[in-house]
Write an enzyme that holds these catalytic residues in place. Sequence first.
Site, short mmCIF file in Angstrom:
data_model
loop_
_atom_site.label_atom_id
_atom_site.label_comp_id
_atom_site.label_asym_id
_atom_site.label_seq_id
_atom_site.Cartn_x
_atom_site.Cartn_y
_atom_site.Cartn_z
N SER A 27 0.80 -1.23 0.00
CA SER A 27 0.00 0.00 0.00
C SER A 27 0.83 1.28 0.00
CB SER A 27 -0.95 0.01 1.21
OG SER A 27 -0.23 -0.01 2.42
N LYS A 42 -6.04 3.82 8.65
CA LYS A 42 -5.11 4.75 7.99
C LYS A 42 -5.65 6.19 8.04
CE LYS A 42 -3.23 1.27 4.82
NZ LYS A 42 -3.19 0.77 3.44
#
Length: 780
Positions: free
Chosen positions: A686, A729
């Site tokens: 990611s 996140k």
Amino acid sequence: MRISHNTEEITIPPQLPLLPLRDVVIFPYMVYPLLLGRQFSIEALQEAMLKEKLVFLVTQRRPSVENPSEGDLYAVGTVARILQVMKLPNGMLKVLVEGISRSKLESYTETENFATAKNIPFLPEPTDDESEIEALSRLVVSRFEEYVKLNRRIPDEVLLYLTSIEDHQRLADTVSAHALLRISAKQKLLEADSIRSHFKMLDRLLKKEIEILKIEEKIDGTVRESLSKEQREYYLQRQLKAIREELGQSEDSQPEADEYAETLKKLLLSEQAKEKANEEIDRLRKMHPFSAEATVVRSYLDWLLGMPWGTLTEDTRDFRHVSALLDADHYGLEKAKKRILEHLAVLQLTTRVKGPILCFVGPPGVGKTSVGKSIATALGRKFVRMSLGGVRDEAEIRGHRRTYIGSLPGRIIQSIKKAGSSNPVFLLDEVDKIGIDFRGDPAAALLEVLDPEQNNTFVDHFLEVEYDLSNVLFLTTANTLHGIPPALLDRMEVIHLPGYLDFEKLEIAKGYLIPKLRLELGLEKLKVTIPDETIIALIRDYTRESGVRELERQIASVFRKVAEKHVSDRAKKVFTIRKKDLTPLLGAPKYAGFDSKGRTMVGRAIGLAWTSHGGEILPIEVSLMEGVSKLTLTGQLGNVMKESASAALSYIRSNARLLKLKPGFYKDCEAHIHIPEGAVPKDGPSAGIALLSAMVSAFTRKPVTNDIAMTGEITLKGEVLPVGGLNEKFLAAKRAGITRIICPKRNEKDIAELPKELLEGLKLHKVRTASEVLKIVFTQ
């Protein structure tokens, strides 16, 4: 009267102390041990010891008579010599006597403490025909040899002793003493008036006993095979009872087995379980109560009959009541609460529904374990918990087979028994941390347990019968899905529990943690006030977590300081904890936070990472140096992240013209990528677009703004692929003061499910390609 006995002359007085015997007949020449407990017998023995150590032994006609009179005694007895007397701890006397001569009871005299008897010698008549006596003696010896071979209770050494006896009368008395005959038969042998009649009587009795023993042997051999099952069992039970009576052992197993049988009648066992239970109860009836096997059978029956067969608790079907209980125990967790209410809705429509298998996945401290207990309380079910962390043995799930010493059922069956109902809420904690070794794979054993189509016939190795687990509401918890085998994950309905936002932690602290800690630490009588701004400061400066465990510890630490101050000054009962008080109480803030307003730097970009503990800010730094063309990666990066960096560099090289980079820009140039906090392992795809942005910044010498973070996987063709963990996140970005986030366009469906409070104040740039990322990052 003087008689000859074993080469010595013994004078027998006409008046001797009398000892009545209950269940034994004493013959001359034989040595017997006797146990004396009746007071008159002890007194008679003491009198004999003071004189010639001779006593007159006469057998009672009825052993049950405690104080016999002259009419209760046989007319013929034996004068015996006392060889040894030993006093036992219980007050009884153990006496060793040797038979001397037959005597007839002439008269009976009772003294103050014991009885005496006038006796006259009773000598069998002599015979003239020695040949007949010799023939009879040989016949008796032959019969006795056959009798001893058939009767295993008489030692073979007796036959060796008989060969050394020459006197016929002594031979007859020895055989009579060792033959296992009734008391009345032995008394008749003692009263025989001649040696001829003694031998004939012995021959007749031995012949009869031999026939009986042969019949028993025949029954044990051929006839037993032809008996029907019922007759054979009856015969064996009678034989077993006779053996127990001979050994003086009680039949403790019988009432115990009856108890198990009565318990079995009251339970709603399956047909298979009933059959197995009856089989084990029948085995227990035939066993010695103190044998090791009987202990194993009793343990098995205790487990089998102790299970809650057919016992179900009734679910609470009141929607409002259940919802109120769940809300009272936990703030948020809407997905989990909604799923339980859906389960109740199905129960309203049907009487029987298979228990769902729910898997709560989320970072530590978000309430996965405690929500299981709350669900059980809300539904009105029993609650059991089993931790799977570090479990490596398959037997923990399925149990041990009964062949092993100390075997037990698996923890599934143990927990069901402990719950006392067949439909508890069963929490399997830390399902992602199951181990595997040479003892088997516990995860594979759980496949049957957690499959609604199979767990109605779950078989534990110890019970060996099917048990229905379909009514159990199984809940599992995990921090990540990566450690769960795919086959096991396929059987579970996954519910993600995201980390808490700051405002949620504030509400949890005010509504749950502070009241709980006040009670636990004894501060309920004090007025302790913690304003919202203080709690927010605790959350941001002293904790860095998705859950609330560390927050609870910090609040507890504050309360302990308050308790210390109150004990020092009892008069002070009102305390207000302000933001400025935190440093004196807890020390300097542990987390300084990310400076999103600091100066921008070339070759630096902000990525977002997901860990099992929640989301993290991931600064990525790139430096270019002269040297051999190569890519250096540091910061304890995993293989996937290294490959993402290589993919990003390949994209830059293949699109150098579009990025306005000189041809051969990478030659004689070493690129060093470092991700700080080098001691912490990092991996995953990611960070792809963040790595790309940092490298483009380094190569183009253009800075990336500090107020933007990014997450997304990159391909060689520049596509941005979706990633996971967006809730954590975004939460990490918001906590760091970052307001702009670049994320994949393909994650729109996931973003739609995020809480509105989380997205508030964030500007999301949803991108499809790397070129879109670079346009946003490099505004110039």
